[in-house]
Every structure is written in C-alpha cells, then in structure tokens.
Motif scaffolding. Structure first.
Motif, PDB file in Angstrom:
ATOM      1  N   GLY A  23       0.777  -1.234   0.000  1.00 61.74           N
ATOM      2  CA  GLY A  23       0.000   0.000   0.000  1.00 61.74           C
ATOM      3  C   GLY A  23       0.806   1.281   0.000  1.00 61.74           C
ATOM      4  N   ALA A  24       2.139   1.199  -0.185  1.00 54.62           N
ATOM      5  CA  ALA A  24       2.982   2.395  -0.094  1.00 54.62           C
ATOM      6  C   ALA A  24       3.501   2.854  -1.455  1.00 54.62           C
ATOM      7  CB  ALA A  24       4.157   2.126   0.845  1.00 54.62           C
ATOM      8  N   LEU A  25       2.836   2.460  -2.534  1.00 58.99           N
ATOM      9  CA  LEU A  25       3.388   2.667  -3.872  1.00 58.99           C
ATOM     10  C   LEU A  25       3.640   4.133  -4.216  1.00 58.99           C
ATOM     11  CD1 LEU A  25       0.981   3.495  -6.314  1.00 58.99           C
ATOM     12  CD2 LEU A  25       0.026   1.537  -5.127  1.00 58.99           C
ATOM     13  N   GLU A  68      -3.418   3.643  -6.955  1.00 57.70           N
ATOM     14  CA  GLU A  68      -3.893   4.513  -5.877  1.00 57.70           C
ATOM     15  C   GLU A  68      -4.839   5.558  -6.453  1.00 57.70           C
ATOM     16  OE1 GLU A  68      -2.127   7.009  -2.052  1.00 57.70           O
ATOM     17  OE2 GLU A  68      -0.934   5.462  -3.055  1.00 57.70           O
ATOM     18  N   VAL A  69      -6.012   5.692  -5.830  1.00 57.63           N
ATOM     19  CA  VAL A  69      -7.046   6.590  -6.354  1.00 57.63           C
ATOM     20  C   VAL A  69      -7.598   7.469  -5.241  1.00 57.63           C
ATOM     21  CG1 VAL A  69      -7.712   4.970  -8.172  1.00 57.63           C
ATOM     22  CG2 VAL A  69      -8.903   4.901  -5.981  1.00 57.63           C
ATOM     23  N   LEU A  70      -8.075   8.645  -5.629  1.00 58.96           N
ATOM     24  CA  LEU A  70      -8.742   9.531  -4.685  1.00 58.96           C
ATOM     25  C   LEU A  70     -10.048   8.901  -4.205  1.00 58.96           C
ATOM     26  CD1 LEU A  70      -8.421  13.072  -6.307  1.00 58.96           C
ATOM     27  CD2 LEU A  70      -7.478  12.380  -4.101  1.00 58.96           C
ATOM     28  N   PRO A  71     -10.348   8.983  -2.922  1.00 57.80           N
ATOM     29  CA  PRO A  71     -11.654   8.505  -2.455  1.00 57.80           C
ATOM     30  C   PRO A  71     -12.803   9.240  -3.144  1.00 57.80           C
ATOM     31  CG  PRO A  71     -10.161   8.753  -0.599  1.00 57.80           C
ATOM     32  CD  PRO A  71      -9.471   9.347  -1.799  1.00 57.80           C
ATOM     33  N   PHE A  72     -12.608  10.541  -3.395  1.00 54.53           N
ATOM     34  CA  PHE A  72     -13.616  11.320  -4.107  1.00 54.53           C
ATOM     35  C   PHE A  72     -13.723  10.806  -5.545  1.00 54.53           C
ATOM     36  CE2 PHE A  72     -14.758  14.803  -6.959  1.00 54.53           C
ATOM     37  CZ  PHE A  72     -15.917  15.269  -6.370  1.00 54.53           C
ATOM     38  N   LEU A  86     -11.573  -3.234  -5.213  1.00 56.31           N
ATOM     39  CA  LEU A  86     -11.255  -2.245  -4.196  1.00 56.31           C
ATOM     40  C   LEU A  86     -10.605  -2.963  -3.022  1.00 56.31           C
ATOM     41  CD1 LEU A  86     -11.470   0.648  -3.026  1.00 56.31           C
ATOM     42  CD2 LEU A  86     -13.714  -0.013  -2.120  1.00 56.31           C
ATOM     43  N   ARG A  87      -9.365  -2.585  -2.711  1.00 59.79           N
ATOM     44  CA  ARG A  87      -8.673  -3.230  -1.602  1.00 59.79           C
ATOM     45  C   ARG A  87      -9.334  -2.839  -0.279  1.00 59.79           C
ATOM     46  NH1 ARG A  87      -2.191  -2.862  -1.028  1.00 59.79           N
ATOM     47  NH2 ARG A  87      -2.421  -3.491  -3.233  1.00 59.79           N
ATOM     48  N   ASN A 126     -13.997  -4.793   6.639  1.00 62.69           N
ATOM     49  CA  ASN A 126     -15.142  -4.404   5.813  1.00 62.69           C
ATOM     50  C   ASN A 126     -14.990  -3.030   5.183  1.00 62.69           C
ATOM     51  OD1 ASN A 126     -16.587  -6.804   6.360  1.00 62.69           O
ATOM     52  ND2 ASN A 126     -17.260  -5.971   8.328  1.00 62.69           N
ATOM     53  N   ASP A 127     -13.925  -2.324   5.533  1.00 65.61           N
ATOM     54  CA  ASP A 127     -13.731  -0.951   5.065  1.00 65.61           C
ATOM     55  C   ASP A 127     -12.626  -0.875   4.018  1.00 65.61           C
ATOM     56  OD1 ASP A 127     -15.647   0.062   6.897  1.00 65.61           O
ATOM     57  OD2 ASP A 127     -14.132  -0.037   8.495  1.00 65.61           O
ATOM     58  N   PRO A 128     -12.650   0.158   3.170  1.00 66.94           N
ATOM     59  CA  PRO A 128     -11.571   0.332   2.203  1.00 66.94           C
ATOM     60  C   PRO A 128     -10.219   0.501   2.895  1.00 66.94           C
ATOM     61  CG  PRO A 128     -13.433   1.727   1.632  1.00 66.94           C
ATOM     62  CD  PRO A 128     -13.716   1.170   2.997  1.00 66.94           C
ATOM     63  N   PHE A 129      -9.196  -0.097   2.334  1.00 66.57           N
ATOM     64  CA  PHE A 129      -7.826   0.121   2.803  1.00 66.57           C
ATOM     65  C   PHE A 129      -7.460   1.583   2.553  1.00 66.57           C
ATOM     66  CE2 PHE A 129      -3.310   0.520   1.888  1.00 66.57           C
ATOM     67  CZ  PHE A 129      -2.707  -0.172   2.919  1.00 66.57           C
ATOM     68  N   ILE A 130      -6.853   2.228   3.529  1.00 60.62           N
ATOM     69  CA  ILE A 130      -6.466   3.634   3.406  1.00 60.62           C
ATOM     70  C   ILE A 130      -4.948   3.729   3.379  1.00 60.62           C
ATOM     71  CG2 ILE A 130      -6.631   5.953   4.379  1.00 60.62           C
ATOM     72  CD1 ILE A 130      -9.320   4.866   3.561  1.00 60.62           C
ATOM     73  N   THR A 131      -4.391   4.371   2.355  1.00 65.92           N
ATOM     74  CA  THR A 131      -2.946   4.557   2.272  1.00 65.92           C
ATOM     75  C   THR A 131      -2.492   5.642   3.242  1.00 65.92           C
ATOM     76  OG1 THR A 131      -3.002   6.284   0.575  1.00 65.92           O
ATOM     77  CG2 THR A 131      -3.090   3.993  -0.184  1.00 65.92           C
ATOM     78  N   ASP A 132      -1.177   5.771   3.415  1.00 64.45           N
ATOM     79  CA  ASP A 132      -0.633   6.805   4.294  1.00 64.45           C
ATOM     80  C   ASP A 132      -1.006   8.210   3.823  1.00 64.45           C
ATOM     81  OD1 ASP A 132       0.483   5.002   6.008  1.00 64.45           O
ATOM     82  OD2 ASP A 132       2.556   5.291   5.364  1.00 64.45           O
ATOM     83  N   SER A 133      -1.306   8.352   2.532  1.00 67.86           N
ATOM     84  CA  SER A 133      -1.697   9.657   1.999  1.00 67.86           C
ATOM     85  C   SER A 133      -3.217   9.823   1.953  1.00 67.86           C
ATOM     86  CB  SER A 133      -1.091   9.867   0.606  1.00 67.86           C
ATOM     87  OG  SER A 133      -1.307   8.743  -0.220  1.00 67.86           O
ATOM     88  N   GLY A 134      -3.948   8.869   2.549  1.00 64.30           N
ATOM     89  CA  GLY A 134      -5.383   9.016   2.689  1.00 64.30           C
ATOM     90  C   GLY A 134      -6.207   8.598   1.485  1.00 64.30           C
ATOM     91  N   ASN A 135      -5.631   7.783   0.613  1.00 59.23           N
ATOM     92  CA  ASN A 135      -6.317   7.371  -0.609  1.00 59.23           C
ATOM     93  C   ASN A 135      -6.724   5.898  -0.566  1.00 59.23           C
ATOM     94  OD1 ASN A 135      -5.967   9.958  -1.893  1.00 59.23           O
ATOM     95  ND2 ASN A 135      -3.818   9.410  -2.195  1.00 59.23           N
ATOM     96  N   PHE A 136      -7.494   5.469  -1.575  1.00 57.60           N
ATOM     97  CA  PHE A 136      -7.887   4.072  -1.742  1.00 57.60           C
ATOM     98  C   PHE A 136      -6.958   3.399  -2.752  1.00 57.60           C
ATOM     99  CE2 PHE A 136     -12.687   5.033  -0.891  1.00 57.60           C
ATOM    100  CZ  PHE A 136     -12.376   5.339   0.431  1.00 57.60           C
ATOM    101  N   ILE A 137      -7.021   2.078  -2.802  1.00 57.84           N
ATOM    102  CA  ILE A 137      -6.264   1.324  -3.804  1.00 57.84           C
ATOM    103  C   ILE A 137      -7.202   0.389  -4.561  1.00 57.84           C
ATOM    104  CG2 ILE A 137      -4.563  -0.520  -4.159  1.00 57.84           C
ATOM    105  CD1 ILE A 137      -2.801   0.733  -2.110  1.00 57.84           C
TER     106      ILE A 137
END
Length: 233
Positions: free
Chosen positions: A102-104, A138-142, A160-161, A165-176
């Motif tokens: 998740g750190a790409l 990596e994609v914006l949640p919006f 969706l990673r 039950n929740d989306p994985f959140i990257t260190d920058s606050g995004n989804f994967i």
C-alpha cells in the motif's frame, strides 16, 4: 515458507553493502526491506556509520526509529543517493510491480528522486514477465467509483482493496484498486500503460516501476544473485 524467509533475509542484508558513510538512503516498505533496515541499524552501530534516511511509509518510519536510524523528510534533502526497496514482482527487463503493502505512491516518489535504486526480492518474486500479480492503483476517495467503473469497461477487472469491511487507506489518505494487467502486459509498452492509467481522472499513481530500477538482489537457496541494469537499457 522458511526458505522464502531465508531468501528475503539474505537479499535484504546483502544490499546493505551498497550503503556508505554520509549517504542519504531511501528506505522502502515490506517484509524484505525489514531485513535491510535491521541490518542497517547493526551496521550503523558497529561501524559508527553516519547516514540519513527517508522513509516511504509509517511502518518503515516506526521500525527505523526503534533502531535509532536518523530520518528526515524527502523535502529536506536535495536528492537521495540510494533507495533500497522490495517488489511484488520484477523481471529481467527491470520492470517491477509494487504496492502490495500500500505504499506505492511514496515509494515511487522516493525512487524517482534517487541516483540509484536497488530492488531486493526472494526467488519467487523474480519472474519471466510481470503481470501475474495484480497491479495496485492509488485513487482519490472522491469519485473512486468513476475510476472503478472506467477500469471495468476497459477490462482491468478492478477490486477495491479492503481492510476488514472498510476500504484500505494509504498513508496519503487514498484508496487502492488492484487491477488485472496479465493479458496485456506483453502486448503494450509498459511506459505507455503506466501513463495511460495515470491519465484517468482520479488516479494518483500506479505500481508499475519502469526505467527506475538499477540493480536487483535475488535471494536464492544457494546465495544472492545480483543483476545490474546495463546503461542505456
């Protein structure tokens, strides 16, 4: 499992030989890099080594701090002498897929800022052709659903990673989104594929690393094989 652990440890520790006094080092993320960081901590104590490191994730930061490794932000250094990182897959053309941890995004920024990039893997991660491992995007949640549906239409079979039950959140606050590129990776230019994915509105970055890696350390049961990329490749 035991053999894979041994190979990761051998490759991770071997790459520490590239580190010398007064260097600025990029520290990647993942189970193989764990061995690099651990060995670096030992080397700094034994040799009174003075190095400065830039971390690519909160997990790496936490572990490096425990070992007393000096960390600075990327914005506080002019450039990076060497980055050592792992990969989910890498092939003989020095193309890698990264981002399983998740750190790409931070990994690619740090690698791109480096004079030299070393990838450390066990023998299972060195493959004939990358693509069997899903490509993280990596994609914006919006508006991520727009990107998801666009990926569906274009045959990438996105998932969706999630963490629980929740989306994985990257260190920058995004989804994967993990997508399937196995059917096209050898039919298109990897650089163009990387650019094509990144041009989709809502995409931040993807885990294709092309023309970035300089040397590969491959842990094997009989030692570590080192492959250097020839200049001009």
């Amino acid at each position: 499992m035991e053999q894979t652990y041994y190979e990761k440890k051998e490759a991770g520790e071997a790459a520490v030989d590239l580190i010398h006094n007064k260097m600025v080092i990029g520290l990647g993320t993942g189970s193989t890099v764990y061995h690099t960081i651990n060995k670096l901590g030992e080397k700094m104590k034994d040799e009174k080594l003075d190095v400065t490191c830039v971390s690519t994730s909160s997990n790496t930061t936490e572990f490096a701090k425990q070992l007393g490794i000096k960390l600075v932000a990327l914005n506080d250094v002019q450039d990076i002498d060497l980055t050592i990182d792992g990969a989910d897959e890498i092939d003989g053309d020095f193309r890698a897929i990264k981002g399983g941890g998740g750190a790409l995004l931070f990994e690619k920024i740090v690698a791109s800022s480096s004079r030299k990039v070393a990838i450390i893997v066990d023998s299972t991660k060195y493959v004939d052709t990358i693509g069997a491992y899903p490509l993280p995007v990596e994609v914006l949640p919006f508006g991520y659903k727009y990107v998801f549906e666009r990926m569906v239409r274009e045959g990438f079979q996105p998932n969706l990673r999630k963490m629980g039950n929740d989306p994985f959140i990257t260190d920058s606050g995004n989804f994967i989104l993990d997508i399937n590129v196995s059917n096209i990776i050898d039919k298109v230019d990897t650089i163009n594929l990387e650019k094509y994915i990144n041009n989709i509105p809502g995409v931040i970055e993807n885990g294709l690393f092309t023309n970035i890696v300089d040397v590969i350390y491959i842990g094997k049961k009989d030692g570590v094989e080192v492959k250097n990329r020839e200049k001009g490749d």
